[in-house]
Design an enzyme around this catalytic site. Structure first.
Site, PDB file in Angstrom:
ATOM      1  N   ASP A  31       0.864  -1.186   0.000  1.00  0.00           N
ATOM      2  CA  ASP A  31       0.000   0.000   0.000  1.00  0.00           C
ATOM      3  C   ASP A  31       0.903   1.239   0.000  1.00  0.00           C
ATOM      4  O   ASP A  31       1.894   1.296   0.719  1.00  0.00           O
ATOM      5  CB  ASP A  31      -0.898  -0.008   1.238  1.00  0.00           C
ATOM      6  CG  ASP A  31      -2.046   0.971   1.101  1.00  0.00           C
ATOM      7  OD1 ASP A  31      -3.205   0.525   1.004  1.00  0.00           O
ATOM      8  OD2 ASP A  31      -1.792   2.200   1.085  1.00  0.00           O
ATOM      9  N   ASN A  88     -12.736  -3.320   2.378  1.00  0.00           N
ATOM     10  CA  ASN A  88     -13.758  -2.293   2.558  1.00  0.00           C
ATOM     11  C   ASN A  88     -14.705  -2.336   1.367  1.00  0.00           C
ATOM     12  O   ASN A  88     -14.256  -2.346   0.223  1.00  0.00           O
ATOM     13  CB  ASN A  88     -13.103  -0.912   2.669  1.00  0.00           C
ATOM     14  CG  ASN A  88     -12.267  -0.786   3.925  1.00  0.00           C
ATOM     15  OD1 ASN A  88     -12.690  -1.182   5.008  1.00  0.00           O
ATOM     16  ND2 ASN A  88     -11.064  -0.244   3.786  1.00  0.00           N
ATOM     17  N   VAL A  97     -10.877   2.825  -3.626  1.00  0.00           N
ATOM     18  CA  VAL A  97     -10.507   2.318  -4.951  1.00  0.00           C
ATOM     19  C   VAL A  97     -11.497   1.208  -5.296  1.00  0.00           C
ATOM     20  O   VAL A  97     -11.613   0.218  -4.557  1.00  0.00           O
ATOM     21  CB  VAL A  97      -9.063   1.778  -4.974  1.00  0.00           C
ATOM     22  CG1 VAL A  97      -8.742   1.172  -6.337  1.00  0.00           C
ATOM     23  CG2 VAL A  97      -8.064   2.881  -4.636  1.00  0.00           C
ATOM     24  N   HIS A 101      -9.951  -5.234  -3.345  1.00  0.00           N
ATOM     25  CA  HIS A 101      -8.620  -5.460  -2.772  1.00  0.00           C
ATOM     26  C   HIS A 101      -8.760  -5.849  -1.320  1.00  0.00           C
ATOM     27  O   HIS A 101      -9.660  -5.392  -0.621  1.00  0.00           O
ATOM     28  CB  HIS A 101      -7.738  -4.212  -2.922  1.00  0.00           C
ATOM     29  CG  HIS A 101      -8.386  -2.954  -2.430  1.00  0.00           C
ATOM     30  ND1 HIS A 101      -9.304  -2.270  -3.191  1.00  0.00           N
ATOM     31  CD2 HIS A 101      -8.283  -2.284  -1.263  1.00  0.00           C
ATOM     32  CE1 HIS A 101      -9.729  -1.219  -2.511  1.00  0.00           C
ATOM     33  NE2 HIS A 101      -9.137  -1.202  -1.328  1.00  0.00           N
ATOM     34  N   HIS A 103      -6.732  -5.845   2.250  1.00  0.00           N
ATOM     35  CA  HIS A 103      -5.598  -5.291   2.994  1.00  0.00           C
ATOM     36  C   HIS A 103      -5.042  -6.376   3.902  1.00  0.00           C
ATOM     37  O   HIS A 103      -5.789  -6.990   4.670  1.00  0.00           O
ATOM     38  CB  HIS A 103      -6.052  -4.125   3.877  1.00  0.00           C
ATOM     39  CG  HIS A 103      -6.627  -2.956   3.144  1.00  0.00           C
ATOM     40  ND1 HIS A 103      -5.926  -1.800   2.914  1.00  0.00           N
ATOM     41  CD2 HIS A 103      -7.858  -2.759   2.592  1.00  0.00           C
ATOM     42  CE1 HIS A 103      -6.696  -0.939   2.269  1.00  0.00           C
ATOM     43  NE2 HIS A 103      -7.870  -1.489   2.061  1.00  0.00           N
TER      44      HIS A 103
HETATM   45  P1  5GP Z   1      -9.639   1.400   0.359  1.00  0.00           P
HETATM   46  O1  5GP Z   1      -9.722   2.751   1.005  1.00  0.00           O
HETATM   47  O2  5GP Z   1     -10.358   1.403  -0.973  1.00  0.00           O
HETATM   48  O3  5GP Z   1     -10.033   0.251   1.230  1.00  0.00           O
HETATM   49  O4  5GP Z   1      -8.105   1.152   0.089  1.00  0.00           O
HETATM   50  C1  5GP Z   1      -7.428   1.694  -0.983  1.00  0.00           C
HETATM   51  C2  5GP Z   1      -5.976   1.621  -0.616  1.00  0.00           C
HETATM   52  O5  5GP Z   1      -5.226   1.718  -1.799  1.00  0.00           O
HETATM   53  C3  5GP Z   1      -5.511   2.754   0.297  1.00  0.00           C
HETATM   54  O6  5GP Z   1      -4.952   2.203   1.495  1.00  0.00           O
HETATM   55  C4  5GP Z   1      -4.475   3.514  -0.545  1.00  0.00           C
HETATM   56  O7  5GP Z   1      -3.374   3.950   0.218  1.00  0.00           O
HETATM   57  C5  5GP Z   1      -4.070   2.475  -1.575  1.00  0.00           C
HETATM   58  N1  5GP Z   1      -3.715   3.021  -2.871  1.00  0.00           N
HETATM   59  C6  5GP Z   1      -4.454   3.894  -3.620  1.00  0.00           C
HETATM   60  N2  5GP Z   1      -3.847   4.170  -4.777  1.00  0.00           N
HETATM   61  C7  5GP Z   1      -2.689   3.449  -4.773  1.00  0.00           C
HETATM   62  C8  5GP Z   1      -1.631   3.320  -5.717  1.00  0.00           C
HETATM   63  O8  5GP Z   1      -1.613   3.916  -6.794  1.00  0.00           O
HETATM   64  N3  5GP Z   1      -0.602   2.497  -5.376  1.00  0.00           N
HETATM   65  C9  5GP Z   1      -0.572   1.825  -4.190  1.00  0.00           C
HETATM   66  N4  5GP Z   1       0.486   1.033  -3.968  1.00  0.00           N
HETATM   67  N5  5GP Z   1      -1.565   1.910  -3.280  1.00  0.00           N
HETATM   68  C10 5GP Z   1      -2.610   2.727  -3.572  1.00  0.00           C
END
Ligand code: 5GP
Ligand code: ZN
Length: 123
Positions: A31, A88, A97, A101, A103
């Site tokens: 992340d 999430n 996003v 995914h 975590h």
């Molecule tokens: P969400 O909030 O959708 O559960 O998690 C999205 C995660 O993706 C966040 O923890 C954010 O830091 C990570 N993330 C978003 N864009 C990118 C990216 O371009 N590269 C990487 N490595 N992580 C990303």
């Protein structure tokens, strides 16, 4: 491959993102804003927005996510100290996003952290 999906681009190797693991079904990378010392994302290579969009036909790669999570936890040496795997789904969960995914979090006492990592590394 979904247009303008950052995780589709990472899966396709179109960004500079270092891949920790990749096979025909799933891809793993760090992340970019880690909420814990170990914070990886495990994503299906196929574009699926969230758990809201999966069905029984996705069984194979869903199982692969779990198997890979166990392997990566061991590789990151958090398999004995403990780790968390979570996804999430939707606005109330704070999904940001919309490419499914999972975590994988570990390397500290996770119950001390707010979900967004408010307690780490700041204190
Ligand atoms: P969400 O909030 O959708 O559960 O998690 C999205 C995660 O993706 C966040 O923890 C954010 O830091 C990570 N993330 C978003 N864009 C990118 C990216 O371009 N590269 C990487 N490595 N992580 C990303
Ligand atoms: Zn995607």
């Amino acid at each position: 491959m979904e247009n303008n999906c950052i995780f589709c681009k990472i899966v396709a190797g179109q960004t500079g993102t270092e891949l920790v693991y990749q096979d025909e079904q799933v891809t793993v990378f760090h992340d970019r804003e880690p909420a814990a010392p170990v914070h990886l994302l495990i994503v299906p290579n196929r574009h699926v927005t969230s758990l809201n969009e999966i069905s029984a036909t996705d069984r194979d790669w869903l199982v692969q996510v779990m198997l890979v999570a166990g392997q990566i936890a061991r590789q990151m040496n958090v398999h004995e100290s403990g780790f968390r795997l979570l996804t999430n789904t939707g606005a109330d969960a704070g999904q940001s996003v919309y490419h499914l995914h999972f975590h994988l979090l570990g390397g500290t006492q996770l119950n001390r952290l707010g979900w967004r990592g408010g307690g780490w590394p700041g204190n």
